[in-house]
Design a protein around this motif. Sequence first.
Motif, mmCIF file in Angstrom:
data_model
loop_
_atom_site.group_PDB
_atom_site.id
_atom_site.type_symbol
_atom_site.label_atom_id
_atom_site.label_comp_id
_atom_site.label_asym_id
_atom_site.label_seq_id
_atom_site.Cartn_x
_atom_site.Cartn_y
_atom_site.Cartn_z
ATOM 1 N N ASP A 173 0.723 -1.637 -0.048
ATOM 2 C CA ASP A 173 0.193 0.298 0.064
ATOM 3 C C ASP A 173 0.581 1.383 0.075
ATOM 4 O OD1 ASP A 173 0.185 1.158 3.110
ATOM 5 O OD2 ASP A 173 -0.917 -0.114 3.709
ATOM 6 N N ALA A 174 0.020 2.390 -0.929
ATOM 7 C CA ALA A 174 1.275 3.810 -0.779
ATOM 8 C C ALA A 174 -0.129 4.228 0.059
ATOM 9 C CB ALA A 174 0.612 4.561 -1.899
ATOM 10 N N ASP A 175 0.366 5.341 1.375
ATOM 11 C CA ASP A 175 -0.152 6.261 1.779
ATOM 12 C C ASP A 175 0.192 7.734 1.688
ATOM 13 O OD1 ASP A 175 -0.868 3.822 3.689
ATOM 14 O OD2 ASP A 175 0.718 4.668 5.131
ATOM 15 N N PHE A 176 -1.018 8.462 1.308
ATOM 16 C CA PHE A 176 -1.326 9.557 0.880
ATOM 17 C C PHE A 176 -1.149 10.181 1.671
ATOM 18 C CE2 PHE A 176 -1.271 7.322 -3.137
ATOM 19 C CZ PHE A 176 0.403 7.771 -3.524
ATOM 20 N N LEU A 177 -1.016 11.925 1.889
ATOM 21 C CA LEU A 177 -1.980 12.894 2.227
ATOM 22 C C LEU A 177 -2.643 13.734 1.536
ATOM 23 C CD1 LEU A 177 0.432 13.364 5.477
ATOM 24 C CD2 LEU A 177 -1.070 12.456 5.547
ATOM 25 N N TYR A 178 -2.963 14.288 1.541
ATOM 26 C CA TYR A 178 -3.122 15.638 0.526
ATOM 27 C C TYR A 178 -2.241 16.780 0.531
ATOM 28 C CZ TYR A 178 -8.239 13.556 0.694
ATOM 29 O OH TYR A 178 -9.070 12.157 0.320
ATOM 30 N N GLY A 179 -1.835 17.476 -0.166
ATOM 31 C CA GLY A 179 -1.374 18.171 -1.075
ATOM 32 C C GLY A 179 -1.916 19.545 -0.963
#
Length: 351
Positions: free
Chosen positions: A299-305
């Motif tokens: 999995d790849a964890d993303f935050l909102y930019g």
Amino acid sequence: MTETVGRLALLWRGDREARANATPANNRYHRIFEELAARRIRAEPAVYSEEAEDEVRAQLLGVGGVLVWVNPQDDGRNRHRLDAMLRDVAQRGVWVSAHPDVILKMGAKEVLQRTKHLGWGTDTHLYRSAEALRAEFPRSLQAEGPRVLKRNRGDGGQGTWKVELLPERDGMVRVLEARRGSVPEDVPLEDFLARCDEYFAVDGCVVDQPFQARLPDGMIRCYVGADRVVGFGHQLIRALIPPPPEGPDSPEAQPGPRIMHPASATQFQRLRALMEEEWTPRMMETLGIRREELPIIWDADFLYGPPTADGEDTYVLCEINVSCVFAIPDQAPAEIARLAEERLRSAGRSG
């Protein structure tokens, strides 16, 4: 008698009692066992501990492949001996997912610097020594605002720190670790950097990224089976956010539940397209990973930019998880089984 496709082991950490009592039905991977059985794959538990290493090695040499769920750091234990064993059995013809060498390419924080040009990255720096960290990080902190320092390998927020200058207090910084229950500390920058010395001895490097102001909007976990998205999880997290006045152990300080969504979830289709059509293929090219080497589940964890001028969301990669991806969306066990069958058949590894 129905012919089997092959034999497969599912490996996770436990003691000798857990190993002796493990069955396909009495663990959290039971749905994966069920889906494998539906595809005529004979799957068996392979509970690992250093004390049972020889037994586990002999077991793995009798199967066609092994799926591994073991954290890089777990209650003071690491994967050094396990990874050496997995490399050995892989050289002897057993298919291993994820292979330790692939974990080092994808699952260590160094990937954030190596792939920052892909479109999921940001202004990321890499320090390979304590001396480089002391020389360069203060300038980064002074020029660019709050930063997040991350040890190369870890989980559960261990060794991930938000660091911000205290302008009114010369040489002082406020630091907050992502580990649950942490509280902010005001310390001299030199003292904090001294804490990081051990990360170089164990992990080889430290990664430095800008703090993302939209962290309170939550984290999106994009689950991937090989090179195709199999689902999403969205969670309101509390890591790197100061605890409320009620304290770090209060209900208000706990992260929200991870809400799972299928790969078809409307709100994540742009992210899905980016992952499948652009970012994953370019990551594979950058890291030198073939499709057949990709983990069965990662999995790849993303935050909102920052939003674009048109108000469209952007996404910033904060971590890739490969070693121990669980919990998973409801759709993932079937995809794990499908990919396992594909790889067993293509490799001719019937066990």
